[in-house]
Design a protein around this motif. Structure first.
Motif, mmCIF file in Angstrom:
data_model
loop_
_atom_site.group_PDB
_atom_site.id
_atom_site.type_symbol
_atom_site.label_atom_id
_atom_site.label_comp_id
_atom_site.label_asym_id
_atom_site.label_seq_id
_atom_site.Cartn_x
_atom_site.Cartn_y
_atom_site.Cartn_z
ATOM 1 N N LYS A 151 11.568 0.819 6.179
ATOM 2 C CA LYS A 151 12.862 1.217 5.619
ATOM 3 C C LYS A 151 13.268 0.373 4.411
ATOM 4 O O LYS A 151 13.995 0.840 3.536
ATOM 5 N N SER A 152 12.806 -0.878 4.349
ATOM 6 C CA SER A 152 13.184 -1.749 3.231
ATOM 7 C C SER A 152 12.552 -1.298 1.917
ATOM 8 O O SER A 152 12.979 -1.728 0.845
ATOM 9 N N CYS A 153 11.539 -0.449 2.006
ATOM 10 C CA CYS A 153 10.836 0.003 0.811
ATOM 11 C C CYS A 153 11.340 1.348 0.287
ATOM 12 O O CYS A 153 10.732 1.948 -0.605
ATOM 13 N N ILE A 154 12.429 1.808 0.867
ATOM 14 C CA ILE A 154 13.003 3.092 0.457
ATOM 15 C C ILE A 154 14.402 2.853 -0.077
ATOM 16 O O ILE A 154 15.184 2.107 0.517
ATOM 17 N N SER A 155 14.737 3.494 -1.191
ATOM 18 C CA SER A 155 16.080 3.357 -1.741
ATOM 19 C C SER A 155 17.091 3.968 -0.782
ATOM 20 O O SER A 155 16.744 4.795 0.065
ATOM 21 N N ALA A 156 18.342 3.553 -0.912
ATOM 22 C CA ALA A 156 19.389 4.026 -0.006
ATOM 23 C C ALA A 156 19.502 5.545 -0.026
ATOM 24 O O ALA A 156 19.663 6.187 1.020
ATOM 25 N N HIS A 170 0.796 -1.230 0.000
ATOM 26 C CA HIS A 170 0.000 0.000 0.000
ATOM 27 C C HIS A 170 0.830 1.282 0.000
ATOM 28 O O HIS A 170 0.263 2.365 -0.126
ATOM 29 N N GLY A 171 2.140 1.160 0.196
ATOM 30 C CA GLY A 171 2.957 2.361 0.297
ATOM 31 C C GLY A 171 2.921 2.932 1.700
ATOM 32 O O GLY A 171 2.717 2.204 2.679
ATOM 33 N N SER A 172 3.106 4.243 1.814
ATOM 34 C CA SER A 172 3.168 4.868 3.133
ATOM 35 C C SER A 172 1.780 4.994 3.744
ATOM 36 O O SER A 172 0.750 4.919 3.053
ATOM 37 N N GLY A 173 1.756 5.191 5.063
ATOM 38 C CA GLY A 173 0.496 5.376 5.770
ATOM 39 C C GLY A 173 0.738 5.977 7.129
ATOM 40 O O GLY A 173 1.864 5.965 7.648
ATOM 41 N N SER A 174 -0.294 6.528 7.722
ATOM 42 C CA SER A 174 -0.169 7.076 9.073
ATOM 43 C C SER A 174 -0.122 5.940 10.090
ATOM 44 O O SER A 174 -0.473 4.793 9.776
#
Length: 497
Positions: free
Chosen positions: A481-486, A427-431
């Protein structure tokens, strides 16, 4: 404070008691098990409340060698062990004395015991079981000995057929409790635990409901079968008469039902017993827990028959059960001090162990009485031994529960992180609120944790944010954090700081 207390009185016994152990003890006799590390929690017991005088007396107690006849039984058993198990010897001795004490009329507390003794597999537990059974048979109690019960009806039949006294010496006895406490157990299996709890303390017991009907139906069926086989020598007139008497007894009150139970298992097989639920049901407060050493002792090369010596057998048979032992002045004073300590508000209403503390005084009185069966006087050494045995049993409960708590928290946090990562990938980011609600709906184990620990999920998500597991990527929006590039991860970390 908690760790320092246990380490002072239990974990350090191998060095402190080397000069006071039994004359048959070997260097391998002592428990070399390591102490479980504790964290400071609200469930901790404050031993600063214990009077200094009691602490000093506890320092003098060797748990492997109780005073009186029980200590001599331990010495006798030590010569017959295949491997040394000093910590477990008193359990066998106390069970023997308790079985003798069943004949004492109207004691203030029931003198039966439930004991769980644990030691490593192949560490020599069978010698203790053999010694205990042989001692009971020498006392003419072989008809009271029963195998592991499979239902509440079995327990009741055992009690009826053995005239109100049942003794269970169980190998791998954890199976009984696992069956009785299982959520998948049948009704008659679940009822075993409730029945054992009642029989441990009940001064009288009356059959009722389904259990009464089932027992009566089976007795009637046996009577009818006996009538049809009059020519069969297996059915003598006295057998039918006994069946009739038992049938009549099912409609009457059973006074002072006496059930003794000792189970021998390995430590990991009884871990499931230790929970806040079983403390609150009263199960853990009714059981004495004893644990053997963390390493096996060397094998002893002997081919002796495992049975009590002639001296021990004669002394056991000579015990008078007409009257209860009296208390010396020092014993009475010490009992009063112990009672005040156990019954202070902080202990009897303790958030985790209150129900165990509340039964502590009774257990101590029972053990001290059994230690004095031969001498007929309870002295201070017997009282303080019983007190230390109670504390040792409490320590066993605390050790299991603290280990479970740490393991449960770590595993729960790993599960939450896995679910957070799955949410971010899908779902991507969320609150926090959206992530929390999604995880709560999708995971039954996490729902159970949230119900048992208020705000567990919200607190865990906040912890993940503080540790950088959850990265803030927008206005109250978070992503694993695993879903964000370095590159983006470094940028997000800089923005968050």
């Amino acid at each position: 404070m908690f760790n320092r207390f246990w380490s002072r009185f239990f974990s350090s016994e191998s060095s402190d008691e080397s000069t006071t152990s039994t004359k048959n003890s070997k260097p391998d006799d002592k428990n070399s098990g390591s102490e479980t590390e504790m964290t400071e929690t609200s469930n901790e017991i404050d031993f600063q409340l214990m009077p200094t005088g009691l602490k000093k007396l506890l320092n003098k107690v060797d748990l492997s060698h109780p005073p009186g006849l029980a200590g001599d039984i331990c010495e006798d058993l030590a010569t017959l062990e295949y491997r040394a198990l000093p910590n477990l010897r008193p359990a066998a001795a106390m069970m023997i004395l308790s079985s003798v004490a069943r004949q004492i009329e109207n004691p203030p507390y029931k003198l039966n015991l439930y004991v769980i003794s644990t030691a490593l597999t192949a560490s020599g537990k069978e010698a203790h079981q053999n010694y205990l059974k042989q001692a009971l048979m020498d006392l003419g109690l072989d008809s009271k000995l029963h195998d592991t019960p499979r239902s509440d009806k079995t327990i009741m039949f055992d009690l009826l057929y053995s005239e109100g006294c049942s003794i269970y010496v169980l190998d791998e006895g954890h199976v009984l409790f696992r069956t009785a406490l299982s959520s998948r157990a049948s009704t008659f299996e679940k009822n075993m635990a409730d029945l054992l709890l009642q029989l441990k303390t009940a001064k009288q017991y009356r059959l009722s409901g389904n259990l009464k009907r089932e027992v009566q139906e089976q007795l009637i069926a046996r009577l009818e079968k006996a009538d049809k086989k009059k020519s069969n020598t297996a059915f003598q007139p006295e057998d039918k008469e006994k069946l009739k008497n038992l049938l009549e007894l099912t409609n009457e009150c059973i006074y002072d039902p006496f059930v003794n139970l000792i189970s021998y298992s390995v430590p990991q097989n009884v871990a499931f017993l230790f929970s806040k639920k079983e403390i609150e049901t009263g199960l853990l407060g009714r059981i004495i827990f004893v644990r053997g050493p963390s390493k096996r002792a060397p094998l002893r090369g002997h081919d002796k028959v495992v049975r009590p010596s002639k001296d021990i057998s004669e002394r056991l048979k000579a015990i008078s059960t007409e009257n209860l032992p009296t208390e010396s002045l020092a014993a009475r004073t010490t009992l009063h001090t112990i009672k005040e300590y156990l019954e202070c508000d902080e202990n009897r209403n303790h958030g985790m162990y209150g129900a165990i503390f509340a039964r502590g005084y009774e257990q101590i009185r029972v053990v001290a009485t059994l230690l004095a069966l031969e001498s007929k006087e309870i002295d201070q050494s017997m009282v303080i031994y019983a007190f230390k045995q109670f504390l040792n049993s409490l320590h066993e409960c605390e050790t299991h529960l603290s280990t479970q708590s740490k393991t449960s928290i770590e595993e729960s946090q790993k599960l939450v992180e896995l679910k957070v990562r799955e949410y971010s990938e899908r779902h991507g980011s969320g609150s926090f609120g959206v992530i929390r609600n999604n995880i709560f709906k999708c995971s039954a184990p996490i729902r159970k944790l949230e119900n048992n620990q208020k705000d567990f999920l919200s607190n865990t998500l906040q912890k993940f944010a503080d540790l950088g597991v959850l990265i803030k990527v927008g206005n109250n929006q978070y992503l694993h954090k695993s879903c964000i590039s370095a590159k983006k991860l470094n940028t997000a970390k800089k923005q968050s700081t």
